[in-house]
Design an enzyme around this catalytic site. Structure first.
Site, mmCIF file in Angstrom:
data_model
loop_
_atom_site.group_PDB
_atom_site.id
_atom_site.type_symbol
_atom_site.label_atom_id
_atom_site.label_comp_id
_atom_site.label_asym_id
_atom_site.label_seq_id
_atom_site.Cartn_x
_atom_site.Cartn_y
_atom_site.Cartn_z
ATOM 1 N N ASP A 16 2.573 10.659 7.592
ATOM 2 C CA ASP A 16 1.115 10.654 7.390
ATOM 3 C C ASP A 16 0.431 10.064 8.633
ATOM 4 O OD1 ASP A 16 -1.426 10.935 6.361
ATOM 5 O OD2 ASP A 16 -1.238 9.351 4.863
ATOM 6 N N HIS B 291 2.830 11.172 0.394
ATOM 7 C CA HIS B 291 2.715 9.702 0.495
ATOM 8 C C HIS B 291 2.706 8.960 -0.840
ATOM 9 C CE1 HIS B 291 -1.463 10.759 -0.233
ATOM 10 N NE2 HIS B 291 -1.750 11.026 1.033
ATOM 11 N N ASP C 205 -5.357 17.512 1.775
ATOM 12 C CA ASP C 205 -5.003 16.131 2.100
ATOM 13 C C ASP C 205 -6.177 15.334 2.650
ATOM 14 O OD1 ASP C 205 -2.876 14.074 2.280
ATOM 15 O OD2 ASP C 205 -3.560 14.065 4.346
ATOM 16 N N HIS D 155 -1.681 14.303 11.098
ATOM 17 C CA HIS D 155 -3.079 14.657 11.387
ATOM 18 C C HIS D 155 -3.240 14.678 12.905
ATOM 19 C CE1 HIS D 155 -4.407 14.040 7.176
ATOM 20 N NE2 HIS D 155 -3.421 13.156 7.172
ATOM 21 N N HIS E 234 -6.838 6.983 14.665
ATOM 22 C CA HIS E 234 -8.278 6.717 14.798
ATOM 23 C C HIS E 234 -8.512 6.011 16.132
ATOM 24 C CE1 HIS E 234 -9.291 7.905 10.718
ATOM 25 N NE2 HIS E 234 -8.302 7.168 10.261
ATOM 26 N N ASN F 172 -4.378 4.934 3.153
ATOM 27 C CA ASN F 172 -4.592 5.544 1.855
ATOM 28 C C ASN F 172 -3.449 6.496 1.522
ATOM 29 O OD1 ASN F 172 -5.817 6.279 -0.513
ATOM 30 N ND2 ASN F 172 -7.304 7.656 0.415
ATOM 31 N N HIS G 197 3.847 15.876 7.418
ATOM 32 C CA HIS G 197 2.533 15.319 7.152
ATOM 33 C C HIS G 197 1.960 14.572 8.358
ATOM 34 C CE1 HIS G 197 0.037 13.166 3.795
ATOM 35 N NE2 HIS G 197 -0.685 13.432 4.858
ATOM 36 N N HIS H 8 -2.285 15.400 -2.273
ATOM 37 C CA HIS H 8 -2.768 14.034 -2.070
ATOM 38 C C HIS H 8 -3.315 13.605 -3.422
ATOM 39 C CE1 HIS H 8 -5.357 10.963 0.203
ATOM 40 N NE2 HIS H 8 -5.919 10.992 -0.996
#
Length: 424
Positions: free
Chosen positions: A305, A232, A152, A62, A309, A278, A60, A179
């Site tokens: 996860d 998660h 997700d 991003h 950012h 989250n 998991h 999710h």
């Protein structure tokens, strides 16, 4: 290239093996595993007092590529993965464009191969453009190279559409990564609903937001036969639901993230966007249930996860910052510090939850140190203590509340297909 790893504590869950041994690697494959190997090698690594595990697998992450590469891209994400000990990662489809076509799947695979630091397996979207209305062509995406499907970042709120996608996934033999979040119950919440949200004067997110969809997804998995993987998990009731589902023989696996077993809502010290994720950091009793669930093997997997950012985005307060925390470069240390060193899980369980079990969820031939296996290997010094420093991260994302946190456990080497891709 040949590599000889000497004197390491070999942790190989596929054989239930926890023993001081040597490993000999040739042509990218584990050729021999034995006590006191005396062969010549191009590179000899003394792994005394270190864990030697199958290459870690993160189900998991991003990587924000394509389209949101100011936050992360496949190269910086791969560097962070290698530094964190990960040889395989599954990247989620909420990119721009969304990973919902064979072309986008190919883009991710080709770019990651070019970088060559970790195996990047794209996860395909459940619905086209993640709009929640029309399911993607699962067979076509599988052919292109996806490892699973997921929406997700949100749930597919239309249960009929989701059931249709689950049937397609069951037919294609592809896991569904869920999710669990009822968007109609969020109501602008930013952290866990409780004393801390009241103290900080912000809206809270109740456990029901997760639990309502968790039970729905388990029931749909039961009906369709789709292999369901719950992402998660953060609540005590999700642990209980997974336990019951497994007892009933439903095909369900579940992951817990290091931030959810390392911190609870009591640990939020300020109205700071770095504490916003989250699902949110939950109550202490939820955190304790997650730890127990990992210890007694109800919860199968530890995933990060990893959600980077920009500094500007995360510098905002809890109400205005985006949800998300980076995790690739802290996962090993937080797991050793908060689970292994405290006796909640054994080092062999750590290897199972961070490598062998994720490989089983995906149905791939990885996560093992058996002779003849591809030489994806992670070497960790469990006793090295240091402070987490976001300025040392390879990831573009520095968004974590663990900056300055004292930890034990450092990745010394990451070996991908017999090639050293990271060395501390």
């Amino acid at each position: 290239m040949t590599i000889l790893i000497k004197n390491g504590r070999i942790l190989n869950p596929s054989e239930n093996l926890d023993k001081i041994m040597d490993i000999y690697v040739e042509d990218g494959v584990i050729k021999e595993k034995a006590e006191n190997i005396t062969r010549e090698a191009d590179r000899v690594i003394d792994a005394k007092n270190c864990y030697v595990m199958p290459g870690l697998i993160d189900l998991h992450v991003h990587f924000r590529d394509p389209g949101l590469t100011y936050k992360e891209d496949i190269e910086t994400g791969s560097r962070a993965a290698a530094k964190g000990g990960f040889t395989t990662v599954c990247c989620m489809p909420n990119t721009k464009p969304v990973i919902d076509s064979a072309e986008t799947v190919k883009y991710v695979i080709d770019k990651s191969k070019k970088v060559g630091l970790t195996n990047v397996l794209p996860v395909g979207a459940v619905t086209k453009n993640m709009a929640g209305t029309e399911i993607t062509d699962v067979d076509e995406l599988k052919e292109a190279g996806i490892c699973a499907i997921s929406e997700d970042g949100k749930s597919v709120m239309n249960s009929g559409v989701y059931r249709k996608a689950m049937k397609a996934a069951a037919k294609a033999g592809v896991p569904v990564m869920a999710h669990c979040e009822d968007i109609n119950l969020v109501e602008g919440g930013v952290i866990n609903l409780g004393n801390k949200s009241a103290e900080l004067g912000v809206k809270g997110i109740s456990n029901a937001v997760e639990d309502v969809i968790t039970i729905r997804d388990i029931m749909l998995a039961k009906e369709t036969g789709a292999p369901l993987h719950l992402c998660h998990c953060s609540t005590k009731d999700s642990v209980e639901m997974v336990r019951r589902a497994k007892e009933e023989g439903i095909k369900v696996t579940a992951e817990v993230c290091p931030h959810h077993f390392s911190m609870c809502s009591d640990d939020i010290t300020a109205n700071d966007g770095n504490f916003k994720m989250n699902p949110p950091l939950r109550a202490r009793e939820d955190m304790e249930a997650l730890v127990k669930g990992l210890g007694n093997d109800i919860m199968d997997v530890i995933s990060t996860d990893h959600a980077p950012h920009s500094a500007e985005e995360k510098a905002k307060d809890l109400e205005h910052a985006p949800f998300g925390i980076v995790g690739l470069e802290t996962s090993v240390a937080l797991t050793i510090t908060n689970l292994v060193k405290k006796g909640y899980i054994t080092p062999l369980q750590m290897a199972a939850k961070m490598s062998y079990n994720p490989a089983k969820v995906l149905g791939i031939e990885k996560g093992t140190l058996n002779e003849g296996a591809v030489a994806d290997i992670t070497i960790i010094n469990p006793d090295e203590e240091y402070l987490v420093d976001v300025n040392d991260f390879e990831s573009k994302g520095k968004n974590t509340p663990f900056d300055g946190y004292k930890v034990s456990g450092r990745v010394e080497y990451t070996i991908l297909g017999g090639k050293i891709v990271y060395e501390h």
